[in-house]
Design a protein around this motif. Sequence first.
Motif, PDB file in Angstrom:
ATOM      1  N   GLU A 128     -27.674 -58.588  36.529  1.00  0.00           N
ATOM      2  CA  GLU A 128     -26.876 -57.507  35.922  1.00  0.00           C
ATOM      3  C   GLU A 128     -25.986 -56.908  37.001  1.00  0.00           C
ATOM      4  O   GLU A 128     -26.457 -56.347  38.000  1.00  0.00           O
ATOM      5  N   LEU A 129     -24.680 -57.076  36.812  1.00  0.00           N
ATOM      6  CA  LEU A 129     -23.697 -56.625  37.792  1.00  0.00           C
ATOM      7  C   LEU A 129     -23.230 -55.203  37.490  1.00  0.00           C
ATOM      8  O   LEU A 129     -23.259 -54.753  36.341  1.00  0.00           O
ATOM      9  N   GLU A 130     -22.814 -54.531  38.528  1.00  0.00           N
ATOM     10  CA  GLU A 130     -22.232 -53.198  38.337  1.00  0.00           C
ATOM     11  C   GLU A 130     -20.929 -53.320  37.552  1.00  0.00           C
ATOM     12  O   GLU A 130     -20.339 -54.399  37.459  1.00  0.00           O
ATOM     13  N   ARG A 131     -20.497 -52.231  36.953  1.00  0.00           N
ATOM     14  CA  ARG A 131     -19.255 -52.225  36.169  1.00  0.00           C
ATOM     15  C   ARG A 131     -18.087 -52.730  37.013  1.00  0.00           C
ATOM     16  O   ARG A 131     -17.891 -52.287  38.147  1.00  0.00           O
ATOM     17  N   GLY A 132     -17.343 -53.674  36.465  1.00  0.00           N
ATOM     18  CA  GLY A 132     -16.162 -54.190  37.142  1.00  0.00           C
ATOM     19  C   GLY A 132     -16.419 -55.344  38.091  1.00  0.00           C
ATOM     20  O   GLY A 132     -15.473 -56.032  38.499  1.00  0.00           O
ATOM     21  N   ALA A 133     -17.686 -55.606  38.461  1.00  0.00           N
ATOM     22  CA  ALA A 133     -17.980 -56.721  39.366  1.00  0.00           C
ATOM     23  C   ALA A 133     -17.807 -58.048  38.631  1.00  0.00           C
ATOM     24  O   ALA A 133     -18.157 -58.173  37.459  1.00  0.00           O
ATOM     25  N   LYS A 134     -17.262 -59.039  39.280  1.00  0.00           N
ATOM     26  CA  LYS A 134     -16.955 -60.330  38.670  1.00  0.00           C
ATOM     27  C   LYS A 134     -18.119 -61.311  38.855  1.00  0.00           C
ATOM     28  O   LYS A 134     -18.762 -61.350  39.908  1.00  0.00           O
ATOM     29  N   SER A 135     -18.360 -62.119  37.825  1.00  0.00           N
ATOM     30  CA  SER A 135     -19.467 -63.074  37.861  1.00  0.00           C
ATOM     31  C   SER A 135     -19.282 -64.135  38.934  1.00  0.00           C
ATOM     32  O   SER A 135     -20.257 -64.711  39.426  1.00  0.00           O
TER      33      SER A 135
END
Length: 218
Positions: A128-135
């Motif tokens: 689960e990435l922080e908001r705006g972080a790209k996969s």
Amino acid sequence: LMHDPLCGGQVYRHIKYPQQLLLKSEFIRDALIRIAKFSLIDDVFVEPSGENGYRMRARFHVGHRSVGFLREGTHQVCKVSLTGQLRKETEHIVSMLGKGVDGVLSDAIAYVDLSENIKGDQQVIHVELERGAKSERIRSWVAKIPCTGVTCGNVGSQLVKKVRGIPTVFDPLSVVAGAKGSVVLSRHATAFFQGNRFLLPELVAEVCKNVSSGPVID
């Protein structure tokens, strides 16, 4: 095995296991009487479990070059190997994840979920990435992790994206309920599910015994 009593999931570790079962029985009985307003006379039976390697699902937090549980009351990441909750093979996966984390990557990750099947030969990781972080930032990180699938998403979004492999793990119903047939239980890393591999067969068998037809919702 040395234990870290403040590492997540160790709240009862200092208590002998038979006494743990008695305490849990009293907690359940109290909740049913006080909250559900049941009038119980008999004690509540608590199914015993293996004490080590029982967890099939877990949520980990990320620090600088470390992935693990949080120490109680802090944001400090502690080693999962000091808790005995996971299989040794699963501990190795978590250790590999930790070794591949740098400061930049740790800032982009909110948490990591892991789910595996009863046999332990299938593991799915969800990042689960922080908001705006790209996969794309995690592809090289998980490329060599010995798991069967990786997914990712962003905080605040319901979208789950497959990064590689198969995004679910499977348990044939014959394994978990003592029945024959082609039905399987499947789940992804973010799904709520019974997390104890030693209790799942008894749980499903008990539910199947008491349900003659129709869907069952957990």
